[in-house]
Design a protein around this motif. Structure first.
Motif, PDB file in Angstrom:
ATOM      1  N   ALA A 212       0.921  -1.212   0.009  1.00 48.84           N
ATOM      2  CA  ALA A 212      -0.094   0.127   0.057  1.00 48.84           C
ATOM      3  C   ALA A 212       0.882   1.230  -0.036  1.00 48.84           C
ATOM      4  O   ALA A 212       0.449   2.294  -0.618  1.00 48.84           O
ATOM      5  CB  ALA A 212      -1.016  -0.037   1.199  1.00 48.84           C
ATOM      6  N   THR A 213       2.030   1.173   0.830  1.00 52.02           N
ATOM      7  CA  THR A 213       2.896   2.388   0.873  1.00 52.02           C
ATOM      8  C   THR A 213       3.267   2.709  -0.603  1.00 52.02           C
ATOM      9  O   THR A 213       3.454   3.934  -1.019  1.00 52.02           O
ATOM     10  CB  THR A 213       4.177   2.133   1.737  1.00 52.02           C
ATOM     11  N   ILE A 214       3.832   1.674  -1.347  1.00 46.38           N
ATOM     12  CA  ILE A 214       4.548   1.717  -2.595  1.00 46.38           C
ATOM     13  C   ILE A 214       3.554   2.397  -3.583  1.00 46.38           C
ATOM     14  O   ILE A 214       3.804   3.212  -4.536  1.00 46.38           O
ATOM     15  CB  ILE A 214       4.967   0.415  -3.132  1.00 46.38           C
ATOM     16  N   VAL A 215       2.086   1.893  -3.570  1.00 46.78           N
ATOM     17  CA  VAL A 215       1.195   2.412  -4.353  1.00 46.78           C
ATOM     18  C   VAL A 215       0.730   3.902  -4.010  1.00 46.78           C
ATOM     19  O   VAL A 215       0.541   4.790  -5.191  1.00 46.78           O
ATOM     20  CB  VAL A 215      -0.147   1.544  -4.227  1.00 46.78           C
ATOM     21  N   LEU A 216       0.906   4.348  -2.858  1.00 48.67           N
ATOM     22  CA  LEU A 216       0.025   5.610  -2.362  1.00 48.67           C
ATOM     23  C   LEU A 216       1.189   6.711  -2.207  1.00 48.67           C
ATOM     24  O   LEU A 216       0.792   7.830  -2.555  1.00 48.67           O
ATOM     25  CB  LEU A 216      -0.373   5.220  -1.104  1.00 48.67           C
ATOM     26  N   TRP A 217       2.489   6.119  -1.946  1.00 44.84           N
ATOM     27  CA  TRP A 217       3.355   7.355  -1.890  1.00 44.84           C
ATOM     28  C   TRP A 217       3.574   8.165  -3.044  1.00 44.84           C
ATOM     29  O   TRP A 217       3.595   9.562  -2.774  1.00 44.84           O
ATOM     30  CB  TRP A 217       4.950   6.612  -1.733  1.00 44.84           C
ATOM     31  N   ARG A 219       1.596   9.204  -4.906  1.00 43.59           N
ATOM     32  CA  ARG A 219       0.314  10.204  -5.071  1.00 43.59           C
ATOM     33  C   ARG A 219      -0.029  11.089  -4.165  1.00 43.59           C
ATOM     34  O   ARG A 219      -0.468  12.009  -3.964  1.00 43.59           O
ATOM     35  CB  ARG A 219      -1.086   9.151  -5.164  1.00 43.59           C
ATOM     36  N   ILE A 220       0.864  11.007  -2.676  1.00 39.66           N
ATOM     37  CA  ILE A 220       0.532  11.846  -1.627  1.00 39.66           C
ATOM     38  C   ILE A 220       1.819  12.565  -1.111  1.00 39.66           C
ATOM     39  O   ILE A 220       1.628  13.587  -0.537  1.00 39.66           O
ATOM     40  CB  ILE A 220      -0.044  10.954  -0.197  1.00 39.66           C
ATOM     41  N   SER A 221       3.176  12.001  -1.766  1.00 35.62           N
ATOM     42  CA  SER A 221       4.171  12.619  -1.332  1.00 35.62           C
ATOM     43  C   SER A 221       4.618  13.929  -2.175  1.00 35.62           C
ATOM     44  O   SER A 221       4.597  13.557  -3.493  1.00 35.62           O
ATOM     45  CB  SER A 221       5.313  11.664  -1.011  1.00 35.62           C
ATOM     46  N   PRO A 222       5.122  15.009  -1.569  1.00 30.49           N
ATOM     47  CA  PRO A 222       5.546  16.105  -2.528  1.00 30.49           C
ATOM     48  C   PRO A 222       7.040  15.948  -2.731  1.00 30.49           C
ATOM     49  O   PRO A 222       7.508  16.571  -3.654  1.00 30.49           O
ATOM     50  CB  PRO A 222       5.297  17.635  -1.786  1.00 30.49           C
ATOM     51  N   VAL A 223       7.799  14.745  -2.009  1.00 32.98           N
ATOM     52  CA  VAL A 223       9.012  14.697  -2.282  1.00 32.98           C
ATOM     53  C   VAL A 223       9.261  13.605  -3.231  1.00 32.98           C
ATOM     54  O   VAL A 223       9.372  12.506  -3.286  1.00 32.98           O
ATOM     55  CB  VAL A 223       9.697  14.157  -0.890  1.00 32.98           C
ATOM     56  N   ARG A 224       9.705  14.297  -4.601  1.00 35.34           N
ATOM     57  CA  ARG A 224       9.940  13.261  -5.780  1.00 35.34           C
ATOM     58  C   ARG A 224      10.842  12.510  -5.995  1.00 35.34           C
ATOM     59  O   ARG A 224      10.905  11.150  -6.376  1.00 35.34           O
ATOM     60  CB  ARG A 224       9.587  13.933  -7.050  1.00 35.34           C
ATOM     61  N   TRP A 225      11.913  12.886  -5.173  1.00 34.67           N
ATOM     62  CA  TRP A 225      13.166  12.224  -5.227  1.00 34.67           C
ATOM     63  C   TRP A 225      13.236  10.932  -4.232  1.00 34.67           C
ATOM     64  O   TRP A 225      14.248   9.892  -4.373  1.00 34.67           O
ATOM     65  CB  TRP A 225      14.450  13.061  -4.832  1.00 34.67           C
ATOM     66  N   LEU A 230      11.551   2.327  -1.408  1.00 38.26           N
ATOM     67  CA  LEU A 230      12.352   2.429  -0.149  1.00 38.26           C
ATOM     68  C   LEU A 230      11.419   2.865   0.868  1.00 38.26           C
ATOM     69  O   LEU A 230      11.638   2.265   1.891  1.00 38.26           O
ATOM     70  CB  LEU A 230      13.359   3.675  -0.633  1.00 38.26           C
ATOM     71  N   ILE A 231      10.416   3.815   0.573  1.00 42.40           N
ATOM     72  CA  ILE A 231       9.450   4.063   1.606  1.00 42.40           C
ATOM     73  C   ILE A 231       8.710   2.903   2.026  1.00 42.40           C
ATOM     74  O   ILE A 231       8.606   2.535   3.326  1.00 42.40           O
ATOM     75  CB  ILE A 231       8.666   5.253   1.160  1.00 42.40           C
ATOM     76  N   GLY A 232       8.324   1.922   1.243  1.00 41.36           N
ATOM     77  CA  GLY A 232       7.664   0.704   1.531  1.00 41.36           C
ATOM     78  C   GLY A 232       8.501  -0.221   2.308  1.00 41.36           C
ATOM     79  O   GLY A 232       8.079  -0.861   3.340  1.00 41.36           O
ATOM     80  N   LEU A 233       9.764  -0.372   2.006  1.00 44.65           N
ATOM     81  CA  LEU A 233      10.714  -1.052   2.844  1.00 44.65           C
ATOM     82  C   LEU A 233      10.901  -0.598   4.223  1.00 44.65           C
ATOM     83  O   LEU A 233      10.807  -1.493   5.246  1.00 44.65           O
ATOM     84  CB  LEU A 233      12.098  -1.286   2.071  1.00 44.65           C
TER      85      LEU A 233
END
Length: 593
Positions: A212-217, A219-225, A230-233
């Motif tokens: 879910a984190t990989i799918v949503l990140w 769409r919701i994060s302004p930090v494109r880099w 990695l966030i899902g991990l």
């Protein structure tokens, strides 16, 4: 032949200096300087892009290493070798290499089939096989086979990618539910119903949160880099650590320099088949990704150099104990999006992973297997070709047949078998279409009404004694049936005039069938003349000694020259006559018109 003259040697009439210059020019295509010279053009963006792609590659490399059955560190060493050596030797400025889903699926099957009696992977055999696959790639690169990637039908590519996506998704479902990853697709399918009924809720929470984190990140994060994997991990590992879930983890990873596995070819007969399969998939997987990169950057990769780079990288993987590599679509696209424009980005990505492996690898032991399964599930879903899914029911029959054959064979049998069958289906279709395009109609000379501008007038006394066979298009094995029917339909003539000025090429099948027509004419007591021979067609017929049967004096450049010769043979006074008034008409018309 070797000859000595004036103190200098010559090979086949070529001086040693010219021969060495030719070899140097041929090998210059694989010189790493072609990539290094671009490193200074985009240094800042390439370094930042390399750092970002390394962060993306870290969880993927670990996941692919686990999926191969050889351990997470093997995925890391493959990513390191792919990044560094393909960055130096590869043929795409923006391609980033490392372990990929298709390659790992194929290698995992080989690992399972070659396990030792104690159940352990036969590492010496596997890494020697990986080294040999790289050697095969180098050989194929030197043979310049890269250009053939452009001849792959889209239905084959689409079926292949959808099949790979299905394999990854099916294999990762048990791991997401808290069970060990199955060794085959069919085992996973049989196992999934049981796993669903007996799932481990803790593994489901970790894998579900990761996915879910990989799918949503994005769409919701302004930090494109910051990449989603990695966030899902971090999210999945954090949940497992905070709640101290008792589930399967990666475990200890060795740090420091890798163990060297010197290749042994004592079991070469067992290795060459799988090694060739690995090499073929490395080439196909890499060049498909390079085509994607070309479309995104308006650039054009060098296919042979890319194959060479993959060969060097896979040879190094075999030496240091890594899984096989190919140009990875996700990392390549990420590199382009982050501003990478030269092999320096891939090189930086490899160096960063090397630093992590030498000093920070122990932290990877806390990563849950379910977390990696969530990452791989997203990769499998992304690999599926969603462009073709809405038009599946509207596909032409042959394309649909090709697509489904490749998909089903990819899932159930073998990736290279699937590609081979798909290309064969597409090949048969093309040959059938070409054969139909030049299908011929047979008409008697009295019934024929079509006349051709520029032809010399046929004397009335010859009208019913000459057959004119006018052929168009390539004469190859695809039109063999048509030519056979032509030979069977001709009779009652004294002269056979074969017009070939619209035949651009002829292969052995076409030449021998033309030879059958000539033999039939001679058996009927007819004289054969040929007009309009092109140089390429003449060379083939000369080499096969077919023109010797006719006589070179009966091969004319123009139709009118042949008519004059026939009139002289018949003792008819030669006059210019009128064009088209009674011109010879075709007994056989070939072509679409």
């Amino acid at each position: 032949m070797l000859r000595l003259a004036s103190g200098r040697s010559h090979v086949a009439g070529i001086s040693p200096t010219k021969l060495s210059e030719t070899v140097v020019r041929y090998l210059d295509d694989f010189n790493p300087w072609h990539n290094v010279r671009h490193f200074a053009q985009n240094v800042g963006n390439d370094i930042l892009s390399g750092l970002t792609v390394a962060v993306i590659a870290l969880p993927l490399a670990l996941a692919f290493g686990v999926a191969s059955g050889l351990g997470p560190e093997t995925g890391m060493w493959a990513a390191i070798c792919g990044g560094i050596f393909v960055g130096l030797f590869g043929g795409s400025k923006t391609g980033v290499s490392g372990p990929t889903g298709p390659k790992v699926v194929q290698l995992a099957a080989i690992v399972e089939l070659t396990r030792l009696a104690n159940g352990q992977a036969d590492l010496g055999f596997i890494f020697s096989l990986v080294f040999l696959s790289g050697l095969v790639c180098v050989g194929l690169a030197l043979l310049k086979v890269g250009r053939f990637i452009y001849y792959t039908p889209y239905s084959v590519v689409s079926g292949f990618m959808c099949g790979i996506g299905v394999i990854i998704v099916v294999l990762e479902i048990p791991a997401m539910l808290g069970f060990q990853t199955p060794s085959s697709v069919w085992e996973a399918i049989r196992q999934i119903p049981y796993d669903i009924l007996h799932e481990d809720p803790r593994a489901v929470i970790v894998s579900g949160a990761t996915f879910a984190t990989i799918v949503l990140w994005p769409r919701i994060s302004p930090v494109r880099w910051l990449p989603g994997p990695l966030i899902g991990l971090l999210v999945g590992t954090g949940i497992a650590a905070i709640f101290q879930f008792d589930i399967a983890y990666i475990g200890e990873m060795p740090t420091g320099l890798p163990k060297i596995y010197w290749p042994s070819f004592s079991r070469f007969d067992e290795m060459i088949g799988p090694a060739t399969a690995l090499a073929g998939l490395a080439i196909f997987d890499s060049l498909l990704t390079c085509l994607v990169a070309d479309n995104m950057t308006d650039d054009r990769h060098n296919s042979d150099r890319e194959i060479f780079g993959q060969g060097i990288a896979n040879m190094m993987c075999g030496l240091v104990g890594g899984v096989t590599t190919a140009t990875a679509t996700m990392r390549t696209v990420a590199n382009i999006k982050c501003g990478g424009r030269s092999g320096l980005a891939g090189l930086v990505h490899g160096v960063v992973l090397l630093a992590l492996m030498l000093g920070l690898a122990p932290f990877a032991s806390y990563i849950p297997i379910a977390c990696l399964a969530g990452i791989l599930l997203k990769i499998g879903i992304d690999i599926i070709d969603y462009r073709v899914l809405p038009v599946l029911h509207r596909m032409p029959f042959t394309d649909a047949l090709c697509f489904w054959a490749v998909l089903l064979l990819t899932v159930s049998v073998d990736l290279l078998v699937a590609m081979g069958v798909g290309v064969a289906i597409a090949f048969v279709r093309v040959i059938h279409e070409l054969g139909s395009l030049y299908e011929q109609d047979v008409v008697s000379v009295k019934q024929a009404k079509r006349q051709f501008p520029g032809d010399k007038v046929m004397p009335d006394e010859l009208k019913e004694r000459i057959l004119k066979l006018r052929l168009e298009g390539p004469l190859f094995f695809g039109v063999s049936d048509t030519l056979y029917r032509v030979a069977s339909s001709m009779n009652d003539y004294d002269y056979l005039m074969i017009r070939l000025h619209q035949v651009p090429m002829i292969d052995m099948s076409g030449a021998f069938l033309l030879d059958d027509i000539i033999d039939k004419a001679h058996a009927n007591g007819a004289i054969v003349v040929i007009t309009g021979l092109r140089p390429s067609t003449r060379r083939v017929l000369d080499k096969l000694k077919i023109l010797d049967k006719i006589g070179h004096d009966r091969c004319f450049e123009k139709f009118n020259d042949a008519m004059v010769w026939i009139e002289q043979c018949e003792g008819i006074p030669v006059t210019d006559g009128e064009v088209n008034g009674g011109a010879v008409t075709d007994v056989v018309e070939s072509g679409a018109s």
